[in-house]
Design a protein around this motif. Structure first.
Motif, PDB file in Angstrom:
ATOM      1  N   SER A 192      -8.724   9.466  -4.905  1.00  0.00           N
ATOM      2  CA  SER A 192      -9.728   8.405  -4.814  1.00  0.00           C
ATOM      3  C   SER A 192      -9.664   7.759  -3.428  1.00  0.00           C
ATOM      4  O   SER A 192      -8.871   8.168  -2.572  1.00  0.00           O
ATOM      5  CB  SER A 192      -9.445   7.339  -5.882  1.00  0.00           C
ATOM      6  OG  SER A 192      -8.366   6.507  -5.475  1.00  0.00           O
ATOM      7  N   HIS A 234     -15.694   8.078 -14.294  1.00  0.00           N
ATOM      8  CA  HIS A 234     -17.027   8.398 -14.826  1.00  0.00           C
ATOM      9  C   HIS A 234     -17.408   9.844 -14.515  1.00  0.00           C
ATOM     10  O   HIS A 234     -17.966  10.537 -15.362  1.00  0.00           O
ATOM     11  CB  HIS A 234     -18.070   7.416 -14.289  1.00  0.00           C
ATOM     12  CG  HIS A 234     -18.043   6.091 -14.993  1.00  0.00           C
ATOM     13  ND1 HIS A 234     -17.219   5.045 -14.598  1.00  0.00           N
ATOM     14  CD2 HIS A 234     -18.681   5.660 -16.104  1.00  0.00           C
ATOM     15  CE1 HIS A 234     -17.377   4.024 -15.434  1.00  0.00           C
ATOM     16  NE2 HIS A 234     -18.263   4.368 -16.352  1.00  0.00           N
ATOM     17  N   ALA A 262      -6.854   0.613 -12.279  1.00  0.00           N
ATOM     18  CA  ALA A 262      -8.307   0.765 -12.407  1.00  0.00           C
ATOM     19  C   ALA A 262      -8.650   2.085 -13.093  1.00  0.00           C
ATOM     20  O   ALA A 262      -9.570   2.155 -13.921  1.00  0.00           O
ATOM     21  CB  ALA A 262      -8.965   0.699 -11.027  1.00  0.00           C
ATOM     22  N   ALA A 286     -10.673   2.268 -16.654  1.00  0.00           N
ATOM     23  CA  ALA A 286     -11.962   2.967 -16.734  1.00  0.00           C
ATOM     24  C   ALA A 286     -11.885   4.118 -17.733  1.00  0.00           C
ATOM     25  O   ALA A 286     -12.809   4.335 -18.525  1.00  0.00           O
ATOM     26  CB  ALA A 286     -12.357   3.492 -15.353  1.00  0.00           C
ATOM     27  N   THR A 343     -12.677   4.053 -10.440  1.00  0.00           N
ATOM     28  CA  THR A 343     -13.579   3.848 -11.580  1.00  0.00           C
ATOM     29  C   THR A 343     -14.707   4.880 -11.577  1.00  0.00           C
ATOM     30  O   THR A 343     -15.065   5.445 -12.609  1.00  0.00           O
ATOM     31  CB  THR A 343     -14.164   2.422 -11.523  1.00  0.00           C
ATOM     32  OG1 THR A 343     -13.072   1.510 -11.493  1.00  0.00           O
ATOM     33  CG2 THR A 343     -15.031   2.119 -12.715  1.00  0.00           C
ATOM     34  N   GLU A 344     -15.238   5.143 -10.382  1.00  0.00           N
ATOM     35  CA  GLU A 344     -16.309   6.142 -10.281  1.00  0.00           C
ATOM     36  C   GLU A 344     -15.788   7.540 -10.614  1.00  0.00           C
ATOM     37  O   GLU A 344     -16.478   8.338 -11.241  1.00  0.00           O
ATOM     38  CB  GLU A 344     -16.873   6.121  -8.860  1.00  0.00           C
ATOM     39  CG  GLU A 344     -18.367   5.925  -8.825  1.00  0.00           C
ATOM     40  CD  GLU A 344     -18.861   5.829  -7.397  1.00  0.00           C
ATOM     41  OE1 GLU A 344     -19.364   6.846  -6.895  1.00  0.00           O
ATOM     42  OE2 GLU A 344     -18.711   4.742  -6.792  1.00  0.00           O
TER      43      GLU A 344
END
Ligand code: AMP
Ligand code: MN
Ligand code: MN
Ligand code: MN
Length: 286
Positions: free
Chosen positions: A14, A28, A51, A55, A24-25
């Motif tokens: 990340s 997803h 995080a 998530a 977080t992205e």
């Protein structure tokens, strides 16, 4: 907890290290890609773990803690993924902190070498690509060299400047492989030797690396990763079986623009192998 996962991805990055998506992205993306067991394994930092966990849990995605630790063995850099580590473990955090601190002088030295090659201002340029300034990596320099038109791709920058043997390469001094494995184990984690096919070792050197990793307490091999060919997957599957190691798999995803394979796109582990998640049952949050 299901005993089998169909699409595990236990290696990715990340913006907390050299990936381009925030934790977080990434969660997803992993969920949308059908990943059913996920670990975020940033280089030398645990900054994204809280995080990532939050998530993943909100999405109902099984998650386990992770980190990819840089290690030195025989004057080479070897990457060890720690899965299921206690993210609060002070000695582990201190080792990672020391690695991040050592990145600053190394980055300055890299910038000086690039300067001498007629590429000015690369320290400031690389910093512009960093979200966490203490995690300045070669990837951030590579992105800057692409941005300023010096090379067409990150891969090209590594070929010409930033990989061992090229001008612009500054040999790092990481914690020894033995110590890295010991820290991961002391933090309650499983040590996984990452992407063994990427180290360009002779068969003798590779056997020596595996001996050292096993003697240190390493328990798993990353058999399936996006840069392994089908024959490498078979080769490392045989190694894992011979050595009595569990097998791990992960995309090593960094960026939608740069990574050839997206999250979850990893060859399946041969079914005869013991999957690493069978050693992580107590650590998986769902
Ligand atoms: P560092 O930890 O600063 O030495 O940077 C290591 C990172 O550089 C790796 O995790 C990769 O993301 C990236 N890297 C290393 N070699 C290459 C390569 N040949 N092509 C693209 N990225 C690379
Ligand atoms: Mn990386
Ligand atoms: Mn790596
Ligand atoms: Mn990686």
């Amino acid at each position: 907890m299901p005993s089998a996962y169909c699409r595990p991805d236990l290696h990715c990055h990340s913006t907390c290290s050299d990936g381009t998506l925030p934790p977080t992205e990434l969660a997803h993306h992993a969920h949308a890609a059908g990943v059913d067991l996920w670990a975020l394994t940033d280089h030398d930092t645990l900054a994204g773990q809280a995080a990532a966990r939050a998530a993943a849990c909100a999405l109902g995605l099984a998650w386990v803690s992770g980190v990819e630790v840089s290690a030195t063995w025989a004057e080479r850099t070897i990457h060890i993924v720690g899965l299921g580590v206690d993210v609060q473990h002070a000695p582990l955090q201190q080792m990672l902190q020391a690695h991040r601190a050592s990145r600053q002088p190394r980055a300055r030295a890299m910038a000086q070498q690039l300067d001498a090659l007629g590429i000015p201002d690369s320290y400031a340029g690389a910093l512009r690509h960093v979200t966490h300034p203490d995690l300045l990596s070669r990837t951030h320099f590579a992105r800057y060299l692409v941005e300023c038109g010096r090379c067409r791709s990150v891969a090209e920058v590594f070929r010409h400047y930033l990989s061992a043997g090229n001008p612009g390469y500054v040999p790092p001094q990481w914690t020894s492989l033995t110590q890295v494995v010991a820290h991961i184990r002391a933090a309650g984690g499983i040590a996984v030797l990452a992407h063994p096919g990427r180290y360009r070792l002779t068969p003798q050197q590779e056997a020596a690396l595996f001996d050292a990793f096993g003697a240190a307490g390493g328990q798993a091999l990353e058999v399936a990763t996006s840069t392994h060919s089908p024959s490498q997957v078979q080769h490392y599957a045989a190694v894992a079986q011979q050595r009595g190691w569990a097998a791990s798999c992960g995309s090593d995803f960094h960026s939608p623009q740069e990574s050839r394979h997206s999250l979850g796109q990893v060859p399946a582990l041969p079914s005869r192998l013991q999957p690493v998640w069978s050693l992580l049952e107590q650590h998986i949050a769902a």
